[in-house]
Motif scaffolding. Sequence first.
Motif, mmCIF file in Angstrom:
data_model
loop_
_atom_site.group_PDB
_atom_site.id
_atom_site.type_symbol
_atom_site.label_atom_id
_atom_site.label_comp_id
_atom_site.label_asym_id
_atom_site.label_seq_id
_atom_site.Cartn_x
_atom_site.Cartn_y
_atom_site.Cartn_z
ATOM 1 N N SER A 1 -37.442 14.020 18.493
ATOM 2 C CA SER A 1 -37.098 14.998 17.464
ATOM 3 C C SER A 1 -35.734 14.746 16.824
ATOM 4 N N GLY A 2 -34.948 13.876 17.417
ATOM 5 C CA GLY A 2 -33.613 13.636 16.895
ATOM 6 C C GLY A 2 -32.628 14.722 17.296
ATOM 7 N N GLY A 3 -32.960 15.512 18.280
ATOM 8 C CA GLY A 3 -32.104 16.609 18.745
ATOM 9 C C GLY A 3 -32.765 17.292 19.910
ATOM 10 N N THR A 4 -33.154 18.512 19.738
ATOM 11 C CA THR A 4 -33.933 19.233 20.740
ATOM 12 C C THR A 4 -35.296 19.539 20.124
ATOM 13 N N TRP A 5 -36.295 19.638 20.976
ATOM 14 C CA TRP A 5 -37.643 19.979 20.505
ATOM 15 C C TRP A 5 -37.754 21.491 20.546
ATOM 16 N N MET A 6 -37.667 22.114 19.373
ATOM 17 C CA MET A 6 -37.803 23.564 19.232
ATOM 18 C C MET A 6 -39.269 23.855 18.987
ATOM 19 N N THR A 7 -39.876 24.545 19.910
ATOM 20 C CA THR A 7 -41.315 24.595 19.949
ATOM 21 C C THR A 7 -41.876 26.000 20.176
ATOM 22 N N VAL A 8 -43.067 26.193 19.680
ATOM 23 C CA VAL A 8 -43.802 27.448 19.863
ATOM 24 C C VAL A 8 -45.119 27.098 20.547
ATOM 25 N N GLU A 9 -45.370 27.710 21.708
ATOM 26 C CA GLU A 9 -46.645 27.461 22.376
ATOM 27 C C GLU A 9 -47.746 28.171 21.607
ATOM 28 N N CYS A 10 -48.807 27.424 21.309
ATOM 29 C CA CYS A 10 -49.930 27.955 20.519
ATOM 30 C C CYS A 10 -51.231 27.818 21.294
ATOM 31 N N GLU A 11 -52.212 28.619 20.904
ATOM 32 C CA GLU A 11 -53.550 28.498 21.480
ATOM 33 C C GLU A 11 -54.069 27.101 21.126
ATOM 34 N N PRO A 12 -54.391 26.264 22.115
ATOM 35 C CA PRO A 12 -54.767 24.876 21.832
ATOM 36 C C PRO A 12 -55.897 24.709 20.817
ATOM 37 N N GLU A 13 -56.906 25.587 20.897
ATOM 38 C CA GLU A 13 -58.057 25.449 19.995
ATOM 39 C C GLU A 13 -57.762 25.948 18.584
ATOM 40 N N SER A 14 -56.604 26.563 18.381
ATOM 41 C CA SER A 14 -56.304 27.166 17.074
ATOM 42 C C SER A 14 -55.719 26.184 16.055
ATOM 43 N N LEU A 15 -55.261 25.018 16.496
ATOM 44 C CA LEU A 15 -54.654 24.074 15.564
ATOM 45 C C LEU A 15 -55.699 23.537 14.596
ATOM 46 N N ALA A 16 -55.453 23.748 13.312
ATOM 47 C CA ALA A 16 -56.337 23.230 12.262
ATOM 48 C C ALA A 16 -55.466 22.516 11.241
ATOM 49 N N VAL A 17 -55.791 21.262 10.989
ATOM 50 C CA VAL A 17 -55.041 20.451 10.040
ATOM 51 C C VAL A 17 -55.878 20.286 8.782
ATOM 52 N N GLU A 18 -55.253 20.525 7.646
ATOM 53 C CA GLU A 18 -55.951 20.467 6.360
ATOM 54 C C GLU A 18 -56.584 19.099 6.118
ATOM 55 N N ASP A 19 -55.846 18.031 6.344
ATOM 56 C CA ASP A 19 -56.345 16.667 6.164
ATOM 57 C C ASP A 19 -55.909 15.860 7.374
#
Length: 143
Positions: free
Chosen positions: A39-57
């Motif tokens: 990340s070039g610093g710290t990884w600032m992250t939000v835990e998400c429901e694994p099945e919820s990730l949807a990528v447009e393309d």
Amino acid sequence: MPEDGTLSGHCLCGAARFTARPKQMHMDVCHCGQCRRWSGGTWMTVECEPESLAVEDAGRIGVYASSDHAERGFCGTCGTTLYWRMKDGSLLTVSAQAFEAPERFAFASEIFIDRKPGNYAFANDTKKLTEAEVLAQFPEIAG
């Protein structure tokens, strides 16, 4: 925020657009060496429901297998770090800063605190976990 809690975000150039549903409205920070280098610093992250990730393309996303158990997703055009997930689908963390309005996430915890270099520190009062404490919670990645 939509009724189902799904939030949208995108990379720096806008080519990689996604939606995901956070488990809670807080952000965690990882200080491990891999995350800092990635990340070039710290990884600032939000835990998400694994099945919820949807990528447009999905073709816009590059994926790097950073270990036997996890992979990291990034924009194939601009290189923005987007997510870290377990290969078995059990855990997904998304870049807090890639979401629209990232300030909505409360800063809750720091992990791998014993791996944090001495040249920075956050003023926030956060829960802090060492590498050993994190690996005790996730024995499948300790190996």
